[in-house]
Design a protein around this motif. Structure first.
Motif, PDB file in Angstrom:
ATOM      1  N   GLU A  56       0.899  -1.306  -0.085  1.00  0.00           N
ATOM      2  CA  GLU A  56       0.123  -0.020  -0.071  1.00  0.00           C
ATOM      3  C   GLU A  56       1.038   1.317   0.087  1.00  0.00           C
ATOM      4  OE1 GLU A  56      -1.995  -3.454   1.088  1.00  0.00           O
ATOM      5  OE2 GLU A  56      -0.291  -2.497   2.217  1.00  0.00           O
ATOM      6  N   ARG A  57       1.895   1.269   0.919  1.00  0.00           N
ATOM      7  CA  ARG A  57       2.684   2.357   1.045  1.00  0.00           C
ATOM      8  C   ARG A  57       3.541   2.583  -0.325  1.00  0.00           C
ATOM      9  NH1 ARG A  57       2.519   6.451   4.293  1.00  0.00           N
ATOM     10  NH2 ARG A  57       2.917   5.120   6.344  1.00  0.00           N
ATOM     11  N   LEU A  58       3.951   1.602  -1.162  1.00  0.00           N
ATOM     12  CA  LEU A  58       4.483   1.330  -2.199  1.00  0.00           C
ATOM     13  C   LEU A  58       3.821   2.308  -3.299  1.00  0.00           C
ATOM     14  CD1 LEU A  58       6.951   0.494  -4.292  1.00  0.00           C
ATOM     15  CD2 LEU A  58       5.493  -1.697  -4.496  1.00  0.00           C
ATOM     16  N   ARG A  59       2.603   1.788  -3.587  1.00  0.00           N
ATOM     17  CA  ARG A  59       1.679   2.434  -4.478  1.00  0.00           C
ATOM     18  C   ARG A  59       1.219   3.827  -4.175  1.00  0.00           C
ATOM     19  NH1 ARG A  59      -0.153  -0.403  -8.555  1.00  0.00           N
ATOM     20  NH2 ARG A  59       0.521  -2.577  -8.490  1.00  0.00           N
ATOM     21  N   SER A  60       1.125   4.472  -2.809  1.00  0.00           N
ATOM     22  CA  SER A  60       1.113   5.768  -2.415  1.00  0.00           C
ATOM     23  C   SER A  60       2.359   6.510  -2.684  1.00  0.00           C
ATOM     24  CB  SER A  60       1.017   5.919  -0.981  1.00  0.00           C
ATOM     25  OG  SER A  60      -0.170   5.355  -0.383  1.00  0.00           O
ATOM     26  N   PHE A  61       3.456   5.965  -2.652  1.00  0.00           N
ATOM     27  CA  PHE A  61       4.630   6.339  -2.730  1.00  0.00           C
ATOM     28  C   PHE A  61       4.793   6.837  -4.404  1.00  0.00           C
ATOM     29  CE2 PHE A  61       9.162   7.205  -3.246  1.00  0.00           C
ATOM     30  CZ  PHE A  61       9.736   7.396  -1.930  1.00  0.00           C
ATOM     31  N   ALA A  62       4.432   5.846  -5.127  1.00  0.00           N
ATOM     32  CA  ALA A  62       4.294   5.747  -6.594  1.00  0.00           C
ATOM     33  C   ALA A  62       3.276   6.859  -7.280  1.00  0.00           C
ATOM     34  CB  ALA A  62       4.081   4.403  -7.333  1.00  0.00           C
ATOM     35  N   ALA A  63       2.297   7.127  -6.501  1.00  0.00           N
ATOM     36  CA  ALA A  63       1.232   7.974  -6.938  1.00  0.00           C
ATOM     37  C   ALA A  63       1.607   9.441  -6.527  1.00  0.00           C
ATOM     38  CB  ALA A  63      -0.255   7.561  -6.138  1.00  0.00           C
ATOM     39  N   ALA A  64       2.281   9.722  -5.459  1.00  0.00           N
ATOM     40  CA  ALA A  64       2.844  10.991  -5.179  1.00  0.00           C
ATOM     41  C   ALA A  64       3.775  11.542  -5.937  1.00  0.00           C
ATOM     42  CB  ALA A  64       3.261  10.850  -3.663  1.00  0.00           C
ATOM     43  N   CYS A  65       4.537  10.270  -6.465  1.00  0.00           N
ATOM     44  CA  CYS A  65       5.719  10.879  -7.529  1.00  0.00           C
ATOM     45  C   CYS A  65       5.138  10.933  -8.932  1.00  0.00           C
ATOM     46  CB  CYS A  65       6.872   9.934  -7.605  1.00  0.00           C
ATOM     47  SG  CYS A  65       7.799   9.836  -5.891  1.00  0.00           S
ATOM     48  N   LYS A  66       3.873  10.582  -9.274  1.00  0.00           N
ATOM     49  CA  LYS A  66       3.279  10.786 -10.357  1.00  0.00           C
ATOM     50  C   LYS A  66       3.781   9.663 -11.361  1.00  0.00           C
ATOM     51  CE  LYS A  66       0.621  14.540  -9.676  1.00  0.00           C
ATOM     52  NZ  LYS A  66       1.093  14.862  -8.226  1.00  0.00           N
ATOM     53  N   CYS A  67       3.999   8.462 -11.091  1.00  0.00           N
ATOM     54  CA  CYS A  67       4.675   7.552 -11.626  1.00  0.00           C
ATOM     55  C   CYS A  67       3.541   6.768 -12.478  1.00  0.00           C
ATOM     56  CB  CYS A  67       5.476   6.489 -10.817  1.00  0.00           C
ATOM     57  SG  CYS A  67       6.202   5.164 -11.721  1.00  0.00           S
ATOM     58  N   MET A  68       3.659   6.412 -13.578  1.00  0.00           N
ATOM     59  CA  MET A  68       2.614   6.056 -14.558  1.00  0.00           C
ATOM     60  C   MET A  68       3.166   4.570 -15.138  1.00  0.00           C
ATOM     61  SD  MET A  68       0.223   8.021 -14.388  1.00  0.00           S
ATOM     62  CE  MET A  68      -0.943   7.470 -15.594  1.00  0.00           C
ATOM     63  N   ASN A  69       4.173   4.175 -14.661  1.00  0.00           N
ATOM     64  CA  ASN A  69       4.973   2.908 -15.352  1.00  0.00           C
ATOM     65  C   ASN A  69       4.254   1.742 -14.363  1.00  0.00           C
ATOM     66  OD1 ASN A  69       6.657   0.873 -16.024  1.00  0.00           O
ATOM     67  ND2 ASN A  69       8.414   2.117 -16.182  1.00  0.00           N
ATOM     68  N   GLU A  70       3.282   1.197 -14.793  1.00  0.00           N
ATOM     69  CA  GLU A  70       2.560   0.122 -14.038  1.00  0.00           C
ATOM     70  C   GLU A  70       3.041  -1.097 -13.775  1.00  0.00           C
ATOM     71  OE1 GLU A  70      -0.140   0.049 -12.164  1.00  0.00           O
ATOM     72  OE2 GLU A  70      -0.344   2.214 -11.940  1.00  0.00           O
ATOM     73  N   PRO A  71       3.965  -1.539 -15.305  1.00  0.00           N
ATOM     74  CA  PRO A  71       4.899  -2.729 -15.109  1.00  0.00           C
ATOM     75  C   PRO A  71       5.853  -2.781 -14.025  1.00  0.00           C
ATOM     76  CG  PRO A  71       4.168  -2.269 -17.339  1.00  0.00           C
ATOM     77  CD  PRO A  71       3.651  -1.069 -16.388  1.00  0.00           C
ATOM     78  N   LEU A  72       6.422  -1.355 -13.889  1.00  0.00           N
ATOM     79  CA  LEU A  72       7.409  -1.236 -13.034  1.00  0.00           C
ATOM     80  C   LEU A  72       6.989  -1.361 -11.564  1.00  0.00           C
ATOM     81  CD1 LEU A  72      10.227  -0.671 -11.994  1.00  0.00           C
ATOM     82  CD2 LEU A  72       9.764   1.722 -12.190  1.00  0.00           C
ATOM     83  N   ILE A  73       5.561  -0.715 -11.292  1.00  0.00           N
ATOM     84  CA  ILE A  73       5.078  -0.705  -9.926  1.00  0.00           C
ATOM     85  C   ILE A  73       4.769  -2.067  -9.664  1.00  0.00           C
ATOM     86  CG2 ILE A  73       3.352   0.066  -8.761  1.00  0.00           C
ATOM     87  CD1 ILE A  73       3.359   2.575 -10.470  1.00  0.00           C
ATOM     88  N   ASP A  74       4.171  -2.754 -10.538  1.00  0.00           N
ATOM     89  CA  ASP A  74       3.657  -4.205 -10.352  1.00  0.00           C
ATOM     90  C   ASP A  74       4.918  -5.207  -9.691  1.00  0.00           C
ATOM     91  OD1 ASP A  74       1.074  -3.828 -10.849  1.00  0.00           O
ATOM     92  OD2 ASP A  74       1.053  -4.362 -12.928  1.00  0.00           O
ATOM     93  N   ALA A  75       6.054  -4.941 -10.593  1.00  0.00           N
ATOM     94  CA  ALA A  75       7.385  -5.697 -10.386  1.00  0.00           C
ATOM     95  C   ALA A  75       7.929  -5.541  -8.848  1.00  0.00           C
ATOM     96  CB  ALA A  75       8.327  -5.531 -11.342  1.00  0.00           C
ATOM     97  N   LEU A  76       7.676  -4.128  -8.632  1.00  0.00           N
ATOM     98  CA  LEU A  76       8.381  -3.858  -7.153  1.00  0.00           C
ATOM     99  C   LEU A  76       7.378  -4.190  -6.124  1.00  0.00           C
ATOM    100  CD1 LEU A  76       9.343  -0.106  -7.881  1.00  0.00           C
ATOM    101  CD2 LEU A  76      10.870  -1.992  -7.518  1.00  0.00           C
ATOM    102  N   GLU A  77       5.989  -4.388  -6.460  1.00  0.00           N
ATOM    103  CA  GLU A  77       5.127  -4.752  -5.480  1.00  0.00           C
ATOM    104  C   GLU A  77       5.480  -5.998  -5.058  1.00  0.00           C
ATOM    105  OE1 GLU A  77       0.211  -4.867  -4.343  1.00  0.00           O
ATOM    106  OE2 GLU A  77       1.007  -4.301  -6.494  1.00  0.00           O
ATOM    107  N   ALA A  78       5.694  -7.052  -6.361  1.00  0.00           N
ATOM    108  CA  ALA A  78       5.997  -8.504  -6.215  1.00  0.00           C
ATOM    109  C   ALA A  78       7.108  -8.803  -5.250  1.00  0.00           C
ATOM    110  CB  ALA A  78       6.023  -8.982  -7.443  1.00  0.00           C
TER     111      ALA A  78
END
Length: 282
Positions: A56-78
């Motif tokens: 959850e914190r990871l996705r909040s972090f990405a959203a606050a940084c306006k990161c739209m790279n979903e494949p990267l976010i998914d890989a980091l979440e894994a």
């Protein structure tokens, strides 16, 4: 929870990617901490892998940084959700941490590409050859440490073969002539290398002496392909332990080095012929 004293390679990479994400957004630690509603010290500790981060914190972090790279976010979440302990943790306290990190890097990679010009690739070494490479060190290793390092290398080899991890090896011709442990051990190693070259998930190509110019790298390299290109890693072998590269410009540079090496290497069939010829000449 107290800060981690020795974050793993995976934990450090998560922190590094979150720092890259913040810097790409042009945010300071203070600005991001306000956006997340947490103390700036916590942001610093997350990026330094001193503390963990939840999905959850990871996705909040990405959203606050306006990161739209979903494949990267998914890989980091894994990566965040992976709490498994690798087999290499059994050796913690017995071998240097760098040994464990290389095994962790290999395990997490989708595929591997190696360039070697001093000794046979670790995943191809026979037990006699591996023991001989460790046995050449000065001052000599104590017997128990020599045996532990050899056993560890064999464990790495077995694990990669069990997974049938796709691997490509570029081997400088001098490696095929260097007699770690003597002629018989090298001959056995070359025969084993020929057998390895027949596996469909292993590619072995020799860079011959008679190339017009040297490909580029003058140290042993491993290029580990991640789940997404942003998570690729280059490991440079060093007598003081592995050195890791993951900056975008560094990855681009080493991909170019490997492409140049590939263009100069013999084909798989010609490489087998040369390996066989050298083995027969010993």
């Amino acid at each position: 929870m107290p800060p981690r004293l020795n974050p793993t390679l995976r934990q450090r990479r998560i922190g590094t990617e979150l720092r890259k994400m913040r810097e790409a957004a042009g945010l300071s630690i203070a600005t991001l901490s306000r956006a997340l509603g947490i103390d700036r010290t916590q942001v610093s500790q997350i990026e330094a892998a001193k503390v963990g981060v939840s999905p959850e914190r990871l996705r909040s972090f990405a959203a606050a940084c306006k990161c739209m790279n979903e494949p990267l976010i998914d890989a980091l979440e894994a990566m965040v959700q992976d709490r498994s302990k690798g087999w290499w943790t059994e050796y913690r306290g017995t071998l240097p941490e760098g040994f464990l990190e290389v095994a962790e890097l290999e395990k997490s990679a989708d595929s591997l590409m190696l360039w070697v010009l001093t000794h046979m690739p670790g995943p191809c070494q026979t037990i006699s050859y591996a023991s001989s490479t460790f046995g050449r060190l000065v001052p000599p290793l104590p017997r128990h440490e020599l045996e532990a390092r050899t056993a560890f290398r064999m464990h790495r080899k077995t694990d990669l073969r069990r997974d049938q991890k796709p691997m490509t090896f570029f081997i400088y011709e001098s490696v095929l002539w260097t007699r770690f442990g003597g002629t018989e051990i090298l001959r056995e190693q070359l025969v084993s290398l020929l057998e390895d070259s027949e596996h469909p998930w292993m590619t072995i190509r020799v860079v011959p002496f008679d190339i017009d110019t040297f490909p580029g790298a003058v140290e042993n390299l491993t290029y580990a392909f991640g789940k997404v290109p942003e998570l690729d890693t280059v490991e440079i072998e060093s007598s003081r332990g592995p050195v890791y590269m993951d900056a975008v410009n560094e990855l681009t540079s080493y991909r170019s080095i490997f492409a140049r090496t590939e263009s100069m290497a013999l084909s798989e069939s010609k490489s087998r012929s040369l390996i066989r010829k050298i083995a027969q000449s010993l």
